[in-house]
Design a protein around this motif. Structure first.
Motif, PDB file in Angstrom:
ATOM      1  N   ILE A 121      21.541  14.519 -11.784  1.00  0.00           N
ATOM      2  CA  ILE A 121      20.859  15.719 -12.277  1.00  0.00           C
ATOM      3  C   ILE A 121      20.053  15.304 -13.501  1.00  0.00           C
ATOM      4  N   TRP A 122      18.750  15.230 -13.330  1.00  0.00           N
ATOM      5  CA  TRP A 122      17.847  14.810 -14.396  1.00  0.00           C
ATOM      6  C   TRP A 122      16.485  15.375 -14.048  1.00  0.00           C
ATOM      7  N   TRP A 123      15.579  15.431 -15.035  1.00  0.00           N
ATOM      8  CA  TRP A 123      14.240  15.929 -14.720  1.00  0.00           C
ATOM      9  C   TRP A 123      13.452  14.885 -13.953  1.00  0.00           C
ATOM     10  N   ASP A 124      12.400  15.377 -13.285  1.00  0.00           N
ATOM     11  CA  ASP A 124      11.551  14.505 -12.469  1.00  0.00           C
ATOM     12  C   ASP A 124      10.795  13.529 -13.359  1.00  0.00           C
ATOM     13  N   HIS A 125      10.515  12.367 -12.816  1.00  0.00           N
ATOM     14  CA  HIS A 125       9.794  11.336 -13.573  1.00  0.00           C
ATOM     15  C   HIS A 125       8.287  11.532 -13.541  1.00  0.00           C
ATOM     16  N   VAL A 126       7.773  12.297 -12.564  1.00  0.00           N
ATOM     17  CA  VAL A 126       6.323  12.444 -12.393  1.00  0.00           C
ATOM     18  C   VAL A 126       5.737  13.175 -13.596  1.00  0.00           C
TER      19      VAL A 126
ATOM     20  N   PRO B  70       0.809  -1.231   0.000  1.00  0.00           N
ATOM     21  CA  PRO B  70       0.000   0.000   0.000  1.00  0.00           C
ATOM     22  C   PRO B  70       0.839   1.276   0.000  1.00  0.00           C
ATOM     23  N   GLY B  71       2.124   1.152   0.385  1.00  0.00           N
ATOM     24  CA  GLY B  71       2.993   2.323   0.411  1.00  0.00           C
ATOM     25  C   GLY B  71       3.810   2.513  -0.847  1.00  0.00           C
ATOM     26  N   ARG B  72       3.528   1.747  -1.892  1.00  0.00           N
ATOM     27  CA  ARG B  72       4.275   1.916  -3.133  1.00  0.00           C
ATOM     28  C   ARG B  72       4.018   3.322  -3.688  1.00  0.00           C
ATOM     29  N   ASP B  73       5.065   3.997  -4.132  1.00  0.00           N
ATOM     30  CA  ASP B  73       4.947   5.422  -4.462  1.00  0.00           C
ATOM     31  C   ASP B  73       5.676   5.762  -5.748  1.00  0.00           C
ATOM     32  N   VAL B  74       5.427   4.971  -6.781  1.00  0.00           N
ATOM     33  CA  VAL B  74       6.129   5.155  -8.045  1.00  0.00           C
ATOM     34  C   VAL B  74       5.837   6.506  -8.691  1.00  0.00           C
ATOM     35  N   ASP B  75       4.713   7.128  -8.345  1.00  0.00           N
ATOM     36  CA  ASP B  75       4.350   8.402  -8.957  1.00  0.00           C
ATOM     37  C   ASP B  75       4.574   9.592  -8.025  1.00  0.00           C
ATOM     38  N   VAL B  76       5.364   9.402  -6.985  1.00  0.00           N
ATOM     39  CA  VAL B  76       5.631  10.482  -6.038  1.00  0.00           C
ATOM     40  C   VAL B  76       6.883  11.245  -6.462  1.00  0.00           C
TER      41      VAL B  76
END
Length: 280
Positions: free
Chosen positions: A85-90, A71-77
């Motif tokens: 140094i890279w852009w965010d995945h969200v 329930p704590g999986r947070d792949v989109d957080v």
């Protein structure tokens, strides 16, 4: 500890103890845990009184690996890009999302922790699977209980090993192929025979044995330890580990993309339940 802060931190003498604290989920690693680990490691590095760091897992198991179903999986957080140094995945799609996230949270963080200038000892009991194996790999020493078992079973997903692909250097090529080709668990004793584990001890002696080693290391000069660790790491990289790992990370993501193209998802239709039932 709460799900919001799933890592405990304490100092015992000259040793900082960083403990993954999601025992109900066998210390499965979500992004919240990854960044909590990073904060704890940074805290230990900044404390001049700390000479050695011990990485532990609360409960029966060290770590069951990446969180692919709690329930704590947070792949989109959102994360804060501490490792690279890279852009965010969200909000990204497809390979852009997967590559950005895994380069930061998995490969990037593991490399960051490998370069910690203080000796790090993994204190392993029970399961040390896939992403848990990566955490053990980045540590300088591994002390395992006699009930510990290890595996990287992600070939069942059609993926050639986890993101921090240190297997050929830590295990040797033939042992690496065996554990990857079969997906089988291997014991602490087998890991010791392959040179992956430094010591195998009785479960009820694990903590005492680990801290005894930490105390011996802590008697050495701090800067000398830092330079020695860097020397060994540089030699390992000269043997091709970093470049090899970069090439395998590309294969890892090619496998994700293939799975997503021909099937239902990037994990080849596998989840935590199906992986466990298959022997993980």
């Amino acid at each position: 500890m709460s799900e919001a802060e799933p890592v405990a931190y304490e100092v015992r003498g000259s040793t900082a103890v960083v403990t993954m604290d999601r025992p109900d989920y066998r210390n499965a690693q979500n992004s919240v845990m990854t960044y909590a680990l990073d904060r704890a490691f940074q805290r230990a590095v900044d404390d001049d009184d700390v000479k050695v760091i011990v990485l532990a897992g609360a409960g029966k198991h060290f770590s069951a690996g990446h969180d692919i179903g709690t329930p704590g999986r947070d792949v989109d957080v959102h994360y804060d890009n501490e490792a690279i140094i890279w852009w965010d995945h969200v909000g990204r799609e497809g390979g852009d999302q997967r590559y950005a996230r895994e380069m930061e949270v998995y490969l990037g963080m593991c490399r960051r922790w490998r370069e910690i200038p203080k000796p790090v000892i993994a204190m392993v009991q029970g399961a040390c699977i896939a992403g848990g194996l990566m955490l053990a790999f980045v540590c300088d020493l591994i002390v395992a209980a006699d009930d510990a078992f290890f595996a990287d079973p992600v070939v069942r997903m059609g993926i050639p090993g986890v993101e921090y692909f240190a297997h050929p250097w830590v295990l040797g090529p033939r042992a690496a192929k065996e554990i990857l080709f079969t997906g089988d668990r291997f014991t602490a004793q087998r890991a010791y025979e392959w040179g992956m584990v430094n010591r195998v001890v009785a479960r009820d002696s694990l903590e005492a044995e680990t801290f005894a080693i930490a105390d011996r290391i802590a008697a050495m000069p701090r800067f000398g330890l830092a330079l020695t660790k860097r020397a060994v790491n540089q030699c390992e990289d000269a043997m091709g580990m970093r470049n090899g790992m970069d090439s395998v990370f590309g294969l890892h993501h090619f496998a994700h993309a293939h799975n997503a193209e021909v099937g239902a998802d990037s994990l080849g239709g596998m989840d935590a339940k199906s992986m466990k039932s298959a022997g993980s």
